[in-house]
Design a protein around this motif. Structure first.
Motif, short mmCIF file in Angstrom:
data_model
loop_
_atom_site.label_atom_id
_atom_site.label_comp_id
_atom_site.label_asym_id
_atom_site.label_seq_id
_atom_site.Cartn_x
_atom_site.Cartn_y
_atom_site.Cartn_z
N PRO A 63 1.04 -0.71 0.20
CA PRO A 63 0.13 -0.28 -0.07
C PRO A 63 1.09 1.45 0.27
O PRO A 63 2.51 1.07 0.63
CB PRO A 63 -1.13 -0.45 1.46
N ILE A 64 0.50 2.45 -0.52
CA ILE A 64 1.26 3.43 -0.89
C ILE A 64 0.32 4.78 -0.87
O ILE A 64 -1.09 5.06 -1.38
CB ILE A 64 1.98 3.77 -2.55
N ALA A 65 0.92 5.48 0.26
CA ALA A 65 0.10 6.52 0.13
C ALA A 65 0.94 7.70 -0.55
O ALA A 65 2.66 7.81 0.47
CB ALA A 65 -0.10 7.21 1.86
N CYS A 66 0.52 8.42 -0.81
CA CYS A 66 1.40 9.48 -1.82
C CYS A 66 1.50 11.24 -0.40
O CYS A 66 0.20 11.42 -0.32
CB CYS A 66 1.06 9.51 -3.14
N LEU A 67 2.68 11.75 -0.30
CA LEU A 67 2.19 13.24 -0.31
C LEU A 67 3.17 13.97 -0.46
O LEU A 67 4.86 13.32 -1.15
CB LEU A 67 2.81 12.32 0.99
N CYS A 68 3.15 15.50 -0.32
CA CYS A 68 3.98 16.46 -0.90
C CYS A 68 3.16 17.47 -0.58
O CYS A 68 2.83 17.32 0.86
CB CYS A 68 3.60 16.89 -2.32
N HIS A 69 3.51 19.01 -0.45
CA HIS A 69 3.73 20.02 -0.24
C HIS A 69 2.11 20.40 0.41
O HIS A 69 1.45 20.73 1.71
CB HIS A 69 4.22 21.32 -0.41
N HIS A 70 1.27 20.23 -0.84
CA HIS A 70 0.30 20.80 -0.34
C HIS A 70 -1.52 19.10 -0.86
O HIS A 70 -2.07 19.24 -1.05
CB HIS A 70 -0.82 22.02 -1.04
N GLY A 71 -0.33 18.97 -2.06
CA GLY A 71 -1.81 17.12 -2.50
C GLY A 71 -1.82 17.49 -3.62
O GLY A 71 -2.31 16.58 -4.53
N GLY A 72 -1.16 18.51 -3.66
CA GLY A 72 -1.19 18.08 -5.89
C GLY A 72 -0.45 17.46 -6.20
O GLY A 72 -0.93 16.68 -7.62
N ARG A 73 0.82 17.36 -6.47
CA ARG A 73 1.43 16.36 -6.53
C ARG A 73 1.19 15.18 -6.58
O ARG A 73 1.42 14.50 -7.52
CB ARG A 73 2.96 17.11 -6.90
N SER A 74 0.82 15.12 -5.36
CA SER A 74 1.33 13.66 -4.61
C SER A 74 -0.10 13.18 -5.15
O SER A 74 -0.02 11.83 -5.45
CB SER A 74 0.46 14.00 -3.29
N ALA A 75 -1.34 13.67 -5.55
CA ALA A 75 -2.43 13.46 -7.02
C ALA A 75 -2.59 12.80 -7.80
O ALA A 75 -2.77 11.77 -8.03
CB ALA A 75 -3.45 14.41 -6.04
N GLN A 76 -1.11 14.05 -8.39
CA GLN A 76 -0.76 13.56 -9.34
C GLN A 76 -0.19 12.19 -9.80
O GLN A 76 -0.01 11.04 -10.50
CB GLN A 76 0.20 14.90 -10.24
N VAL A 77 1.17 12.18 -8.60
CA VAL A 77 2.02 10.81 -8.81
C VAL A 77 1.01 9.23 -8.21
O VAL A 77 1.26 7.84 -9.30
CB VAL A 77 2.65 10.82 -7.47
N ALA A 78 0.03 9.68 -7.81
CA ALA A 78 -1.11 8.28 -7.44
C ALA A 78 -1.96 8.12 -8.10
O ALA A 78 -1.73 7.10 -8.47
CB ALA A 78 -1.95 8.94 -6.14
N PHE A 79 -2.53 9.18 -9.00
CA PHE A 79 -3.01 8.74 -10.19
C PHE A 79 -2.52 7.93 -11.25
O PHE A 79 -3.00 6.98 -12.26
CB PHE A 79 -4.20 10.23 -11.03
N PHE A 80 -0.92 8.18 -11.33
CA PHE A 80 -0.02 7.76 -12.19
C PHE A 80 -0.07 6.06 -12.12
O PHE A 80 0.03 5.49 -12.77
CB PHE A 80 0.86 8.57 -12.34
N LEU A 81 0.48 6.67 -10.98
CA LEU A 81 0.96 5.31 -10.09
C LEU A 81 -0.71 3.69 -10.42
O LEU A 81 -0.23 2.60 -11.06
CB LEU A 81 1.06 4.48 -8.98
N HIS A 82 -1.78 4.66 -9.85
CA HIS A 82 -2.91 3.52 -10.95
C HIS A 82 -2.68 3.04 -11.54
O HIS A 82 -3.73 2.02 -11.56
CB HIS A 82 -4.37 4.59 -10.17
#
Length: 116
Positions: free
Chosen positions: A69-88
């Motif tokens: 399981p992976i939880a993505c983290l960045c400064h405010h959540g924008g970059r991490s959301a992009q990475v999470a969608f990419f991983l998905h």
């Protein structure tokens, strides 16, 4: 579909992960730049913390096991959301985005984390 959780919900998510797969350690993937990690970082507690800048993810994808399981983290959540969608899209099934990022982490979990 990628789920978004707040930092305050991370403990519950980690518990769900442990219930589903007790022998698999969840991973918090910090996708911020190195200077950001030096400015403010979280302490791993019940998860592995791995720093991998967003731009490096496609080239380093093999370093991220699909069974964890992976939880993505960045400064405010924008970059991490992009990475999470990419991983998905790459076939990672258990991926969440930490909405609000480390900024929200500082207000919801650990006020000793510097805000920048």
């Amino acid at each position: 579909m990628v789920r978004h959780i707040r930092p305050a919900q991370l403990a519950a998510w980690l518990q769900q992960c442990r219930t589903r797969a007790p022998d698999v350690e969840p991973l918090v993937l910090d996708v911020r730049e190195p200077w950001e990690v030096q400015t403010a970082s979280v302490r791993a507690d019940g998860f592995e913390l791995r720093h991998m800048p967003m731009a490096s993810i496609p080239l380093r994808l093999a370093e991220l096991p699909k069974q964890r399981p992976i939880a993505c983290l960045c400064h405010h959540g924008g970059r991490s959301a992009q990475v999470a969608f990419f991983l998905h899209r790459q076939g990672y099934e258990d991926v969440v985005n930490i909405a609000g990022g480390i900024h929200a982490w500082a207000t919801e979990i650990d006020p000793s984390v510097p805000q920048y």
